[in-house]
Scaffold this active site. Structure first.
Site, short mmCIF file in Angstrom:
data_model
loop_
_atom_site.label_atom_id
_atom_site.label_comp_id
_atom_site.label_asym_id
_atom_site.label_seq_id
_atom_site.Cartn_x
_atom_site.Cartn_y
_atom_site.Cartn_z
N CYS A 8 0.86 -1.18 0.00
CA CYS A 8 0.00 0.00 0.00
C CYS A 8 0.90 1.23 0.00
O CYS A 8 2.08 1.13 -0.34
CB CYS A 8 -1.00 -0.01 1.16
SG CYS A 8 -0.31 0.22 2.81
N ASN A 11 2.28 1.65 4.41
CA ASN A 11 2.54 0.39 5.10
C ASN A 11 2.21 0.47 6.59
O ASN A 11 2.88 -0.13 7.42
CB ASN A 11 3.99 -0.06 4.88
CG ASN A 11 4.26 -1.50 5.30
OD1 ASN A 11 5.32 -1.79 5.83
ND2 ASN A 11 3.32 -2.39 5.07
N CYS A 13 -1.54 0.81 7.36
CA CYS A 13 -2.98 0.53 7.44
C CYS A 13 -3.35 -0.74 6.67
O CYS A 13 -3.51 -1.81 7.26
CB CYS A 13 -3.80 1.71 6.92
SG CYS A 13 -3.62 3.24 7.86
N ARG A 14 -3.47 -0.63 5.36
CA ARG A 14 -4.01 -1.72 4.56
C ARG A 14 -3.07 -2.91 4.41
O ARG A 14 -3.46 -4.06 4.64
CB ARG A 14 -4.41 -1.20 3.17
CG ARG A 14 -5.53 -0.18 3.22
CD ARG A 14 -5.75 0.49 1.89
NE ARG A 14 -4.61 1.37 1.56
CZ ARG A 14 -4.48 2.01 0.42
NH1 ARG A 14 -5.39 1.87 -0.53
NH2 ARG A 14 -3.45 2.80 0.21
N SER A 15 -1.83 -2.66 3.97
CA SER A 15 -0.95 -3.80 3.67
C SER A 15 -0.53 -4.59 4.91
O SER A 15 -0.48 -5.82 4.84
CB SER A 15 0.26 -3.38 2.83
OG SER A 15 1.04 -2.41 3.48
N ASP A 126 -8.37 3.64 1.23
CA ASP A 126 -7.40 3.98 2.27
C ASP A 126 -8.15 4.54 3.48
O ASP A 126 -8.79 5.58 3.38
CB ASP A 126 -6.40 5.00 1.74
CG ASP A 126 -5.23 5.23 2.69
OD1 ASP A 126 -5.31 4.82 3.86
OD2 ASP A 126 -4.23 5.81 2.24
#
Length: 161
Positions: A8, A11, A13-15, A126
């Site tokens: 993401c 690095n 939140c999402r990934s 995001d």
């Protein structure tokens, strides 16, 4: 061993959440010896930081441990990982640009939502500027998409998950 990298922007939140969900699912299936995963960002905004507190809280709610420090994607990642899994089109484009800049051919670059059979968007939103409900939404998206990604691995890697 199949190596998967979730990517993401920052690095935090999402990934890292995608990596943690993936690891949790393969641990539950006793397949940790068949897979290696990591996550990173295309930017250098948060290098060395822990995941966002809201990411950690969301993962903890579902009993999913996260052991990660933010890092930026690098040339070694581009060569070493079998799958490069981006959270959105911007990050997928950044990965492709890095591959071109380093003259590396890679044919397994995907958006994680490409594995979902029915979705209204191919991007994982995001949640950084949102509240805990945005992180819950991202968790739901990633949990489902990763389940379908594991089905893909079963079909294309000969791995039973």
């Amino acid at each position: 061993m199949v190596k998967v990298l979730f990517v993401c922007l920052g690095n935090i939140c999402r990934s890292p959440l995608a990596e943690a969900i993936f690891n949790h699912k393969i641990n539950q299936s006793n397949l940790i010896h068949k897979f290696s995963s990591d996550s990173c960002g295309t930017s250098d905004y948060h290098i060395g930081e822990l995941p966002d507190e809201r990411t950690l809280n969301c993962a903890a709610k579902y009993g999913i441990p996260i052991q990660h420090r933010a890092r930026q994607i690098n040339r070694v990642d581009l060569r070493d990982f079998d799958y490069l899994i981006a959270m959105d089109n911007s990050n997928k484009k950044n990965i492709s640009t890095l591959l071109q800049n380093h003259n590396i051919n890679h044919d397994r670059i995907f958006l994680i939502r490409e594995f979902q059979p029915e979705t209204d968007s191919l991007e994982v939103p995001d949640p950084y500027y949102g509240g805990s409900e945005c992180f819950e939404e991202v968790y739901g998206i990633l949990n489902d998409a990763i389940e379908h990604f594991l089905e893909h691995l079963r079909k294309h890697e000969g791995t039973y998950v």
